[in-house]
Design a protein around this motif. Structure first.
Motif, PDB file in Angstrom:
ATOM      1  N   HIS A 145       0.829  -1.200   0.000  1.00 13.17           N
ATOM      2  CA  HIS A 145       0.000   0.000   0.000  1.00 13.17           C
ATOM      3  C   HIS A 145       0.871   1.260   0.000  1.00 13.17           C
ATOM      4  O   HIS A 145       0.585   2.244  -0.706  1.00 13.17           O
ATOM      5  N   LEU A 146       1.935   1.239   0.781  1.00 15.21           N
ATOM      6  CA  LEU A 146       2.856   2.370   0.839  1.00 15.21           C
ATOM      7  C   LEU A 146       3.507   2.633  -0.515  1.00 15.21           C
ATOM      8  O   LEU A 146       3.610   3.778  -0.970  1.00 15.21           O
ATOM      9  N   GLU A 147       3.951   1.571  -1.162  1.00 11.82           N
ATOM     10  CA  GLU A 147       4.589   1.722  -2.467  1.00 11.82           C
ATOM     11  C   GLU A 147       3.634   2.349  -3.470  1.00 11.82           C
ATOM     12  O   GLU A 147       4.035   3.177  -4.290  1.00 11.82           O
ATOM     13  N   CYS A 148       2.373   1.966  -3.385  1.00 16.93           N
ATOM     14  CA  CYS A 148       1.367   2.528  -4.288  1.00 16.93           C
ATOM     15  C   CYS A 148       1.199   4.024  -4.041  1.00 16.93           C
ATOM     16  O   CYS A 148       1.139   4.825  -4.987  1.00 16.93           O
ATOM     17  N   ALA A 149       1.120   4.420  -2.773  1.00 12.27           N
ATOM     18  CA  ALA A 149       0.962   5.838  -2.439  1.00 12.27           C
ATOM     19  C   ALA A 149       2.184   6.645  -2.861  1.00 12.27           C
ATOM     20  O   ALA A 149       2.058   7.777  -3.347  1.00 12.27           O
ATOM     21  N   LEU A 150       3.360   6.063  -2.689  1.00 14.92           N
ATOM     22  CA  LEU A 150       4.589   6.767  -3.045  1.00 14.92           C
ATOM     23  C   LEU A 150       4.763   6.890  -4.552  1.00 14.92           C
ATOM     24  O   LEU A 150       5.573   7.699  -5.024  1.00 14.92           O
ATOM     25  N   ARG A 151       4.011   6.097  -5.297  1.00 12.77           N
ATOM     26  CA  ARG A 151       4.061   6.198  -6.758  1.00 12.77           C
ATOM     27  C   ARG A 151       2.991   7.140  -7.297  1.00 12.77           C
ATOM     28  O   ARG A 151       3.045   7.501  -8.472  1.00 12.77           O
ATOM     29  N   THR A 152       2.018   7.499  -6.455  1.00 12.67           N
ATOM     30  CA  THR A 152       0.925   8.352  -6.935  1.00 12.67           C
ATOM     31  C   THR A 152       1.069   9.760  -6.362  1.00 12.67           C
ATOM     32  O   THR A 152       1.975  10.492  -6.737  1.00 12.67           O
ATOM     33  N   ASP A 153       0.177  10.174  -5.446  1.00  9.57           N
ATOM     34  CA  ASP A 153       0.197  11.557  -4.992  1.00  9.57           C
ATOM     35  C   ASP A 153       1.459  11.936  -4.233  1.00  9.57           C
ATOM     36  O   ASP A 153       1.932  13.068  -4.332  1.00  9.57           O
ATOM     37  N   MET A 154       2.051  10.999  -3.474  1.00  6.05           N
ATOM     38  CA  MET A 154       3.242  11.328  -2.710  1.00  6.05           C
ATOM     39  C   MET A 154       4.510  11.327  -3.563  1.00  6.05           C
ATOM     40  O   MET A 154       5.583  11.646  -3.065  1.00  6.05           O
ATOM     41  N   SER A 155       4.386  10.985  -4.829  1.00  7.62           N
ATOM     42  CA  SER A 155       5.553  11.020  -5.716  1.00  7.62           C
ATOM     43  C   SER A 155       5.830  12.437  -6.203  1.00  7.62           C
ATOM     44  O   SER A 155       6.965  12.773  -6.540  1.00  7.62           O
ATOM     45  N   ASP A 156       4.805  13.272  -6.269  1.00  9.85           N
ATOM     46  CA  ASP A 156       4.959  14.660  -6.701  1.00  9.85           C
ATOM     47  C   ASP A 156       3.905  15.507  -5.991  1.00  9.85           C
ATOM     48  O   ASP A 156       2.841  15.799  -6.530  1.00  9.85           O
ATOM     49  N   ILE A 157       4.201  15.883  -4.773  1.00  6.92           N
ATOM     50  CA  ILE A 157       3.245  16.606  -3.941  1.00  6.92           C
ATOM     51  C   ILE A 157       2.889  17.956  -4.547  1.00  6.92           C
ATOM     52  O   ILE A 157       1.730  18.378  -4.535  1.00  6.92           O
ATOM     53  N   ASP A 158       3.871  18.627  -5.096  1.00  6.09           N
ATOM     54  CA  ASP A 158       3.631  19.939  -5.694  1.00  6.09           C
ATOM     55  C   ASP A 158       2.618  19.850  -6.833  1.00  6.09           C
ATOM     56  O   ASP A 158       1.693  20.656  -6.921  1.00  6.09           O
ATOM     57  N   GLN A 159       2.785  18.853  -7.684  1.00  6.65           N
ATOM     58  CA  GLN A 159       1.883  18.700  -8.825  1.00  6.65           C
ATOM     59  C   GLN A 159       0.495  18.247  -8.384  1.00  6.65           C
ATOM     60  O   GLN A 159      -0.524  18.733  -8.875  1.00  6.65           O
ATOM     61  N   TYR A 160       0.428  17.316  -7.445  1.00  3.68           N
ATOM     62  CA  TYR A 160      -0.843  16.697  -7.078  1.00  3.68           C
ATOM     63  C   TYR A 160      -1.683  17.582  -6.164  1.00  3.68           C
ATOM     64  O   TYR A 160      -2.917  17.548  -6.229  1.00  3.68           O
ATOM     65  N   TYR A 161      -1.034  18.385  -5.311  1.00  6.52           N
ATOM     66  CA  TYR A 161      -1.787  19.194  -4.359  1.00  6.52           C
ATOM     67  C   TYR A 161      -1.655  20.701  -4.593  1.00  6.52           C
ATOM     68  O   TYR A 161      -2.653  21.408  -4.663  1.00  6.52           O
ATOM     69  N   MET A 162      -0.420  21.201  -4.709  1.00  6.58           N
ATOM     70  CA  MET A 162      -0.225  22.647  -4.765  1.00  6.58           C
ATOM     71  C   MET A 162      -0.696  23.268  -6.080  1.00  6.58           C
ATOM     72  O   MET A 162      -1.074  24.435  -6.113  1.00  6.58           O
ATOM     73  N   ARG A 163      -0.674  22.508  -7.152  1.00  7.13           N
ATOM     74  CA  ARG A 163      -1.073  23.055  -8.449  1.00  7.13           C
ATOM     75  C   ARG A 163      -2.508  22.688  -8.826  1.00  7.13           C
ATOM     76  O   ARG A 163      -2.949  22.995  -9.929  1.00  7.13           O
ATOM     77  N   GLN A 164      -3.202  22.042  -7.926  1.00  5.10           N
ATOM     78  CA  GLN A 164      -4.580  21.648  -8.192  1.00  5.10           C
ATOM     79  C   GLN A 164      -5.537  22.591  -7.479  1.00  5.10           C
ATOM     80  O   GLN A 164      -5.387  22.866  -6.285  1.00  5.10           O
ATOM     81  N   SER A 165      -6.530  23.074  -8.199  1.00  2.00           N
ATOM     82  CA  SER A 165      -7.512  23.964  -7.607  1.00  2.00           C
ATOM     83  C   SER A 165      -8.273  23.270  -6.482  1.00  2.00           C
ATOM     84  O   SER A 165      -8.710  22.134  -6.619  1.00  2.00           O
ATOM     85  N   GLY A 166      -8.404  23.951  -5.349  1.00  2.00           N
ATOM     86  CA  GLY A 166      -9.155  23.391  -4.232  1.00  2.00           C
ATOM     87  C   GLY A 166      -8.375  22.440  -3.359  1.00  2.00           C
ATOM     88  O   GLY A 166      -8.951  21.797  -2.487  1.00  2.00           O
ATOM     89  N   SER A 167      -7.064  22.346  -3.572  1.00  2.00           N
ATOM     90  CA  SER A 167      -6.233  21.438  -2.785  1.00  2.00           C
ATOM     91  C   SER A 167      -5.015  22.177  -2.256  1.00  2.00           C
ATOM     92  O   SER A 167      -4.624  23.222  -2.779  1.00  2.00           O
TER      93      SER A 167
END
Length: 287
Positions: A145-167
């Protein structure tokens, strides 16, 4: 739906107890103000328990929460990884307390072993074997489960959260070191924001950092006029659930036999690994 930019949200503070100051002219009134739910957001000096030591007082003054920056990526991933990894033992051992059916199955297995072998020594080894299997499957599935998370949103926090509207994504910093993290992920369709990825470095717990991180998500939700905040957790430790309740969240249900990426749903997995998924909700305003 219009969102405030993450930078504006993270640098804005709630300056009044009047809920109307946090809303647009056409929004429904808030159900609860920030002071009704808890005291005003803490200053950096209030994030740790009282202490007479001058050094500890200085350390408390340096704790602050700010928005995520790209150089924080590795520190945030480390805190997240270590926090989730701690759940291996909790799921394997503490989790059995909330699984009466498996307790009964394990007891029957021990009785059958005694009937067949007539050996007390062999029978006493059954619980050790069962706990060993629980630990093995707990470790295997949670690491997947950890490996999956580290490959998705936790792989690029800036792209997944900071550059997304409402996040947005925040870090708690002490003496220039990232010691805690939390994320907010908005859902425009439901007008709901999800609190995600909250974790605090194990060396810095007990200082109120997790609660301050949670309040930052509340502030973000109120400023962006979300109707509610939701979260889901598989945490077994009671302290985690007390934290959510202290922030004003209401427990709204449990999903038994929750599945996560990496599970194969084999018979052995079902026998030695089960997750209970707790859902919480904090209603901010009526729709």
């Amino acid at each position: 739906m219009n969102y405030l930019p993450p930078k504006m949200v993270c640098e804005t503070k709630i300056l009044t107890d009047d809920p109307s100051s946090l809303q647009g002219p056409h929004k429904d009134p808030l159900i609860l103000s920030s002071t009704q739910m808890w005291p005003p957001l803490p200053t950096s000096a209030s994030l740790a328990p009282p202490s007479s030591g001058a050094e500890e007082e200085q350390a408390k003054e340096k704790v602050h929460i700010r928005e995520f920056q790209p150089p924080d990526q590795e520190s945030a991933r480390r805190i997240f990884y270590e926090g989730i990894k701690e759940r291996i033992q909790s799921s394997a051992f503490r989790g059995l307390k909330y699984q009466p059916l498996l307790q009964s199955i394990y007891t029957v297995m021990a009785v059958i072993c005694f009937v067949v072998t007539k050996s007390l020594l062999v029978t006493c080894c059954v619980p050790i074997f069962l706990m060993g299997m629980r630990y093995y499957y707990s470790r295997k599935i949670i690491l997947n489960h950890l490996e999956c998370a580290l490959r998705t949103d936790m792989s690029d926090i800036d792209q997944y959260y900071m550059r997304q509207s409402g996040s947005c994504f925040w870090v708690a910093v002490l003496d220039g070191k990232v010691v805690g993290i939390v994320a907010a992920r908005g859902n425009e369709e439901d007008n709901v924001v999800e609190l995600r990825r909250m974790s605090v470095d194990s060396n810095y717990r007990g200082k109120g950092i997790a609660k301050a991180l949670g309040r930052k998500v509340l502030e973000f939700a109120m400023l962006n006029h979300y109707s509610s905040i939701v979260l889901g957790t598989t945490a077994v430790k009671i302290a985690a659930h007390k934290l959510y309740e202290s922030l004003g969240f209401r427990h709204v249900g449990v999903v038994e036999h929750h599945t996560v990426p990496g599970m194969t749903h084999s018979l052995l997995e079902r026998l030695f690994f089960q997750l209970r998924y707790h859902r919480y909700c904090l209603q901010l305003r009526e729709e």
